[in-house]
Design a protein around this motif. Structure first.
Motif, short mmCIF file in Angstrom:
data_model
loop_
_atom_site.label_atom_id
_atom_site.label_comp_id
_atom_site.label_asym_id
_atom_site.label_seq_id
_atom_site.Cartn_x
_atom_site.Cartn_y
_atom_site.Cartn_z
N ARG A 122 6.59 4.51 5.67
CA ARG A 122 5.25 5.08 5.69
C ARG A 122 4.60 4.88 4.33
NH1 ARG A 122 5.30 11.06 8.09
NH2 ARG A 122 3.06 10.64 8.02
N HIS A 123 3.35 4.49 4.34
CA HIS A 123 2.61 4.35 3.09
C HIS A 123 2.38 5.75 2.51
CE1 HIS A 123 -0.69 3.55 0.31
NE2 HIS A 123 -0.31 2.27 0.35
N PRO A 124 2.46 5.91 1.19
CA PRO A 124 2.28 7.24 0.58
C PRO A 124 0.97 7.92 0.96
CG PRO A 124 3.13 5.71 -1.04
CD PRO A 124 2.82 4.89 0.18
N LEU A 125 -0.08 7.14 1.22
CA LEU A 125 -1.38 7.74 1.55
C LEU A 125 -1.57 7.95 3.05
CD1 LEU A 125 -3.75 5.86 -0.93
CD2 LEU A 125 -2.62 8.08 -1.19
N SER A 126 -0.57 7.59 3.85
CA SER A 126 -0.70 7.77 5.29
C SER A 126 -0.73 9.25 5.66
CB SER A 126 0.44 7.07 6.03
OG SER A 126 1.69 7.65 5.69
N LEU A 127 -0.21 10.11 4.77
CA LEU A 127 -0.24 11.55 5.03
C LEU A 127 -1.66 12.10 5.07
CD1 LEU A 127 2.73 12.70 2.75
CD2 LEU A 127 2.74 12.37 5.23
N LYS A 128 -2.61 11.32 4.53
CA LYS A 128 -4.02 11.74 4.57
C LYS A 128 -4.69 11.35 5.87
CE LYS A 128 -4.73 11.56 -0.45
NZ LYS A 128 -5.59 11.02 -1.54
N GLY A 129 -3.91 10.80 6.81
CA GLY A 129 -4.46 10.42 8.09
C GLY A 129 -5.13 9.05 8.10
N LEU A 130 -4.87 8.24 7.06
CA LEU A 130 -5.47 6.91 6.98
C LEU A 130 -4.63 5.90 7.74
CD1 LEU A 130 -6.33 6.85 3.15
CD2 LEU A 130 -7.89 7.34 5.04
N SER A 131 -5.28 4.87 8.27
CA SER A 131 -4.54 3.74 8.83
C SER A 131 -3.89 2.99 7.68
CB SER A 131 -5.49 2.82 9.59
OG SER A 131 -6.38 2.18 8.69
N LEU A 132 -2.94 2.11 7.99
CA LEU A 132 -2.26 1.37 6.93
C LEU A 132 -3.23 0.52 6.14
CD1 LEU A 132 0.26 0.51 5.43
CD2 LEU A 132 0.74 -1.14 7.27
N ASP A 134 -6.45 0.98 5.72
CA ASP A 134 -7.31 1.86 4.92
C ASP A 134 -6.54 2.47 3.75
OD1 ASP A 134 -9.48 1.36 6.52
OD2 ASP A 134 -9.25 3.17 7.75
N ALA A 135 -5.26 2.79 3.97
CA ALA A 135 -4.44 3.34 2.89
C ALA A 135 -4.27 2.33 1.76
CB ALA A 135 -3.07 3.76 3.44
N ILE A 136 -4.06 1.07 2.11
CA ILE A 136 -3.93 0.02 1.10
C ILE A 136 -5.24 -0.15 0.33
CG2 ILE A 136 -3.62 -2.47 0.79
CD1 ILE A 136 -1.58 -2.35 3.11
N ARG A 140 -5.77 0.56 -3.72
CA ARG A 140 -6.35 -0.39 -4.67
C ARG A 140 -7.47 0.25 -5.49
NH1 ARG A 140 -4.33 -5.17 -4.56
NH2 ARG A 140 -3.50 -6.08 -2.63
N ARG A 141 -8.29 1.05 -4.82
CA ARG A 141 -9.39 1.71 -5.52
C ARG A 141 -8.86 2.69 -6.57
NH1 ARG A 141 -11.95 6.22 -5.96
NH2 ARG A 141 -10.56 7.30 -4.51
N VAL A 142 -7.84 3.48 -6.19
CA VAL A 142 -7.30 4.49 -7.10
C VAL A 142 -6.61 3.85 -8.30
CG1 VAL A 142 -5.56 6.33 -7.30
CG2 VAL A 142 -7.06 6.24 -5.29
N LEU A 143 -5.92 2.72 -8.05
CA LEU A 143 -5.13 2.09 -9.11
C LEU A 143 -5.91 1.07 -9.93
CD1 LEU A 143 -1.69 1.49 -7.34
CD2 LEU A 143 -2.33 3.35 -8.88
N ARG A 144 -7.18 0.82 -9.58
CA ARG A 144 -7.96 -0.19 -10.29
C ARG A 144 -8.01 0.06 -11.81
NH1 ARG A 144 -12.28 -0.20 -7.18
NH2 ARG A 144 -11.30 -1.69 -5.76
N PRO A 145 -8.15 1.31 -12.27
CA PRO A 145 -8.16 1.52 -13.73
C PRO A 145 -6.85 1.10 -14.41
CG PRO A 145 -9.09 3.42 -12.61
CD PRO A 145 -8.48 2.55 -11.54
N LEU A 146 -5.73 1.26 -13.72
CA LEU A 146 -4.46 0.84 -14.31
C LEU A 146 -4.31 -0.68 -14.30
CD1 LEU A 146 -1.84 3.46 -13.04
CD2 LEU A 146 -3.24 3.47 -15.11
N SER A 147 -4.72 -1.32 -13.22
CA SER A 147 -4.61 -2.79 -13.17
C SER A 147 -5.48 -3.43 -14.25
CB SER A 147 -4.99 -3.32 -11.79
OG SER A 147 -6.35 -3.09 -11.51
#
Length: 299
Positions: A122-132, A134-136, A140-147
């Protein structure tokens, strides 16, 4: 952006080096952490960013007071404020003399979806009810500052776990003390490994392949080990190989070489070469840190 080669430039080999591993879930962060652990890094996954300075202070030296490198995994499971705080924490560590290096493990969306489908994780963000998908996208949006601040971005889309492990190991062996050794087995019929520094040919040794009970096994199995242990020629071959390496490897250390790959081949790459690689690795693990193994035809 992707990297296929990797070299960590150490400004001060006596300082503590911190590697922060982050990136897309399913991109290979766990594999990379294990590779660094093999290089004697102190590794922690999913650490709160605020605890990084305390971790480096506590784990940067072992019980004997010797410097120890640290690697941490940080990903989308960390709270959002943790990820936003990362640049400031890294700046604070740099001011304290710690050499921090961030690796971002990326991967194409289609490959991530395939990996999740194959492993049924399970993708870590799937707990928010997102499809796979959408979770991906959200990840990407959340991690963009780190990348955007990563020192190195590695695209693992076209790598298997063993190729990624080798890439990390070869690139960051320079961060360890002394010479890191990679022992790898291979089959001559599939060609020589392109990255070999030394090649030993074990095709002259008795072959377990011709014993029907041993043929399905590998050099890691007790029955094959017992068979080869009982062969005087194999014992002599191992002793001569270890003696030769004992003589010449220190010359590479004097020359400031950080990584050496020793390849052992046989016909099929399953029995004799695997046995010798495991035996040589065990011999050198008793003497030093930073000893890795890779069995090309098994993995």
């Amino acid at each position: 952006m992707s990297e296929t080669t990797s070299t960590l430039q150490l400004r001060d080999p006596d300082a503590v080096h911190l590697i922060v591993l982050t990136g897309m879930s399913g991109g290979g962060k766990t594999v990379a952490l294990r590779a660094l652990e093999d290089l004697d890094f102190y590794c922690v996954d999913n650490l709160p960013t605020a605890l990084l300075p305390q971790l480096v202070a506590a784990a940067g030296c072992d019980v004997e007071g010797k410097r120890r490198n640290v690697a941490v995994g940080v990903d989308v499971r960390n709270p959002g404020e943790d990820l936003q705080r990362m640049p400031a924490i890294l700046s604070e560590l740099a001011s304290a003399g710690v050499h921090a290096h961030m690796i971002f493990l990326d991967c194409r969306d289609d490959v991530l979806i395939k990996r999740y489908s194959e492993t049924r994780r399970r993708h870590p963000l799937s707990l928010k009810g997102l499809s796979l998908a959408d979770a991906i996208a959200e990840e990407r949006r959340v991690l963009r500052p780190l990348s955007s601040i990563a020192d190195k971005v590695i695209d693992s889309s076209d790598m298997n776990v063993h190729q990624l492990r080798r890439l990390i190991a070869t690139g960051y062996a320079e961060a360890t003390e002394g010479l890191t050794l990679m022992f790898q087995s291979f089959a001559f019929r599939r060609g020589l490994p392109l990255d070999a520094d030394f090649v030993f040919d074990a095709r002259c040794l008795p072959n377990p392949h011709w014993d029907p009970t041993l043929r399905p096994l590998s050099g890691k199995d007790a029955a094959v080990r017992n068979y080869l242990d009982a062969q005087p020629m194999v014992t002599e071959y191992f002793a001569d190989t270890a003696r030769w390496l004992d003589t010449w490897l220190p010359r590479f250390e004097v020359d400031d070489r950080s990584y050496v790959t020793i390849s052992v081949g046989c016909t099929g790459g399953r029995h004799r070469s695997v046995y010798l690689v495991e035996k040589l690795a065990a011999h050198y693990r008793a003497l030093r840190n930073g000893v890795l193994t890779f069995h090309r035809e098994l993995e």
